[in-house]
Motif scaffolding. Structure first.
Motif, PDB file in Angstrom:
ATOM      1  N   ASN A  52      96.224  43.214 -20.346  1.00 55.33           N
ATOM      2  CA  ASN A  52      95.301  42.176 -20.807  1.00 55.33           C
ATOM      3  C   ASN A  52      95.406  42.021 -22.323  1.00 55.33           C
ATOM      4  O   ASN A  52      94.779  42.762 -23.078  1.00 55.33           O
ATOM      5  CB  ASN A  52      93.871  42.524 -20.396  1.00 55.33           C
ATOM      6  N   LEU A  53      96.181  41.051 -22.763  1.00 56.13           N
ATOM      7  CA  LEU A  53      96.308  40.782 -24.191  1.00 56.13           C
ATOM      8  C   LEU A  53      95.061  40.114 -24.754  1.00 56.13           C
ATOM      9  O   LEU A  53      94.946  39.945 -25.971  1.00 56.13           O
ATOM     10  CB  LEU A  53      97.528  39.891 -24.452  1.00 56.13           C
ATOM     11  N   GLY A  54      94.126  39.757 -23.890  1.00 61.90           N
ATOM     12  CA  GLY A  54      92.882  39.157 -24.356  1.00 61.90           C
ATOM     13  C   GLY A  54      91.910  40.152 -24.942  1.00 61.90           C
ATOM     14  O   GLY A  54      90.907  39.754 -25.539  1.00 61.90           O
ATOM     15  N   THR A  62     102.741  40.072 -28.175  1.00 65.95           N
ATOM     16  CA  THR A  62     103.037  38.896 -27.364  1.00 65.95           C
ATOM     17  C   THR A  62     103.468  39.339 -25.971  1.00 65.95           C
ATOM     18  O   THR A  62     103.817  40.508 -25.762  1.00 65.95           O
ATOM     19  CB  THR A  62     104.179  38.082 -27.989  1.00 65.95           C
ATOM     20  N   PRO A  63     103.485  38.426 -25.004  1.00 61.81           N
ATOM     21  CA  PRO A  63     103.979  38.798 -23.678  1.00 61.81           C
ATOM     22  C   PRO A  63     105.416  39.325 -23.704  1.00 61.81           C
ATOM     23  O   PRO A  63     105.794  40.145 -22.870  1.00 61.81           O
ATOM     24  CB  PRO A  63     103.882  37.482 -22.895  1.00 61.81           C
ATOM     25  N   CYS A  89     101.876  40.428 -18.578  1.00 56.39           N
ATOM     26  CA  CYS A  89     100.846  40.184 -19.591  1.00 56.39           C
ATOM     27  C   CYS A  89     100.002  38.957 -19.265  1.00 56.39           C
ATOM     28  O   CYS A  89     100.531  37.921 -18.835  1.00 56.39           O
ATOM     29  CB  CYS A  89     101.495  40.021 -20.958  1.00 56.39           C
ATOM     30  N   ASP A  91      96.082  36.789 -20.502  1.00 60.92           N
ATOM     31  CA  ASP A  91      95.181  36.568 -21.636  1.00 60.92           C
ATOM     32  C   ASP A  91      93.719  36.819 -21.290  1.00 60.92           C
ATOM     33  O   ASP A  91      92.840  36.551 -22.101  1.00 60.92           O
ATOM     34  CB  ASP A  91      95.352  35.154 -22.197  1.00 60.92           C
ATOM     35  N   ALA A  92      93.459  37.341 -20.094  1.00 61.92           N
ATOM     36  CA  ALA A  92      92.078  37.592 -19.686  1.00 61.92           C
ATOM     37  C   ALA A  92      92.043  38.680 -18.622  1.00 61.92           C
ATOM     38  O   ALA A  92      92.981  38.811 -17.822  1.00 61.92           O
ATOM     39  CB  ALA A  92      91.431  36.314 -19.140  1.00 61.92           C
ATOM     40  N   SER A  96      94.325  39.644 -15.078  1.00 58.02           N
ATOM     41  CA  SER A  96      94.940  40.960 -14.881  1.00 58.02           C
ATOM     42  C   SER A  96      94.480  41.560 -13.556  1.00 58.02           C
ATOM     43  O   SER A  96      95.283  42.115 -12.794  1.00 58.02           O
ATOM     44  CB  SER A  96      94.557  41.873 -16.050  1.00 58.02           C
ATOM     45  N   LYS A 157      83.161  35.298 -22.138  1.00 61.34           N
ATOM     46  CA  LYS A 157      84.511  35.039 -21.629  1.00 61.34           C
ATOM     47  C   LYS A 157      84.485  35.200 -20.119  1.00 61.34           C
ATOM     48  O   LYS A 157      84.119  36.258 -19.598  1.00 61.34           O
ATOM     49  CB  LYS A 157      85.504  36.020 -22.253  1.00 61.34           C
ATOM     50  N   GLU A 180      86.577  31.898 -24.341  1.00 57.12           N
ATOM     51  CA  GLU A 180      86.163  32.985 -25.228  1.00 57.12           C
ATOM     52  C   GLU A 180      84.662  32.857 -25.472  1.00 57.12           C
ATOM     53  O   GLU A 180      84.161  31.759 -25.709  1.00 57.12           O
ATOM     54  CB  GLU A 180      86.902  32.932 -26.573  1.00 57.12           C
TER      55      GLU A 180
END
Length: 269
Positions: A52-54, A62-63, A89, A91-92, A96, A157, A180
Motif C-alpha cells: 500500500n503506497l498510500g 513508485t510501483p 503496489c 494506492d489504498a 491491497s 480515505k 484522501e
C-alpha cells in the motif's frame, strides 16, 4: 545402523534443518519444512505481496521501485521460504486488501480490524501508528470526543483503517469518504479530516489554516496478513517470523532506512 536407517536419518535431519531456517522463534511451524510452507503461502512459486503506497509510513517510492518496511518484510519472508517475491503496489489499503481477497496476492500489510478478520489471518502488529484529526485553525473542537457530535462531518480515505474504525464507533458525526481524508475535508469544507499522524502533521505544517488535535482517536495496528484459508502452520510461521524480526532489530532498522521513526515498533505479542 543399516543403510536404510542412515538414509532415513539423513532425510529427517534435512527436513528439520529446512524447517528451522524458516520457523523463526515460534514453535507452531518448527516441524514444517520450508517447501511445505512455501507451497501453501506461495502456490504459484512466487510470493505475491500487496503493498500500500498510500500509507507513507509503511511504503514509499513508485510501483516500479517501492521501498519501506513492508517491502523489506515481504522480501525477508520470501527469502526464508526460498521463493522470489513479486510486489503488487496499490494506492489504498482497500485495493491491497482486495488483491489478496480475490487471490491476486498471497500476503498483505494492513491494519488489524474486525471488518477484515473474517477474511484475513493476521500476525501481531509490527508497527503501531496513530489516527488523528485535522480541523480548521479557528475551530472550537479540542478533543476527539468533541468531533463526534451531531451535524459534524469527517473526511476519510475510503476503505482505510480509520474509515472502518470511525464507521463502527462514531455515534453522531458523519463519515464522508474520498480519495484522501484531508483533501475531502478541505475541498468540501468539512468540520474535520481524519488520517495518519505523520502525513497529517506534514499537511498541517504546509497549511497554516489547519491544525491537528493532539490526542489520537485510534491506534492503528499494522500487521502482516494472509488469507484465513492458509494452513495453521503457515500462519504460525508468519506470526513467529514477525515476532523474531521485531525482537532482533530488523523492523527498527527498516524504519530507519525508510526515514521513519523506529519508536513506531510494536511491543512483543
Amino acid at each position: 545402523m543399516t543403510d536404510a536407517d542412515a538414509r532415513n536419518l539423513d532425510a529427517a535431519t534435512s527436513d528439520a534443518d529446512s524447517a528451522a531456517s524458516v520457523s523463526g522463534s515460534g514453535s507452531g511451524s518448527a516441524r514444517v519444512p520450508a517447501a511445505a510452507l512455501a507451497a501453501d503461502l506461495a502456490p504459484t512459486g512466487t510470493l505475491r505481496a500487496s503493498i500500500n503506497l498510500g500509507n507513507p509510513v509503511l511504503a514509499q517510492g513508485t510501483p516500479e521501485a517501492p521501498g519501506g518496511i513492508t517491502v523489506d518484510l515481504a522480501r525477508e519472508i520470501g527469502a526464508r521460504l526460498g521463493v522470489p517475491v513479486e510486489l503488487l503496489c496499490f494506492d489504498a489499503a482497500r485495493k491491497s486488501y482486495e488483491a489478496m481477497a480475490t487471490g491476486r496476492a498471497d500476503l498483505c500489510f494492513l491494519a488489524v480490524d474486525p471488518a477484515r478478520e473474517a477474511e484475513v489471518a493476521f500476525t501481531a502488529p509490527y508497527v503501531v501508528i496513530e489516527g488523528v484529526y485535522a480541523v480548521p485553525r479557528d475551530s472550537a473542537l479540542k478533543t476527539p470526543e468533541d468531533v463526534d457530535a451531531p451535524g459534524l462531518r469527517i473526511g476519510v480515505k475510503a476503505g482505510s483503517a480509520y474509515d472502518l474504525h470511525l464507521t463502527r464507533t462514531l455515534r453522531h458525526a458523519t463519515v464522508v469518504r474520498g480519495a484522501e481524508g484531508v483533501d475531502t475535508f478541505a475541498e468540501q469544507g468539512l468540520e474535520a479530516g481524519a488520517g495518519i499522524r505523520q502525513p497529517m502533521t506534514a499537511y498541517a505544517a504546509a497549511h497554516p489554516e489547519v491544525r491537528l488535535l493532539d490526542e489520537r482517536f485510534m491506534e492503528i495496528r499494522q500487521a502482516v496478513g494472509t488469507t484465513a484459508s492458509r494452513s495453521p502452520e503457515t500462519v504460525a510461521f508468519l506470526r513467529a517470523t514477525v515476532e523474531e524480526l521485531k525482537a532482533n532489530g530488523f523492523v527498527e532498522d527498516a524504519l530507519r532506512r525508510a526515514g521513519q521513526d523506529p519508536t513506531l515498533l510494536a511491543p512483543p505479542a
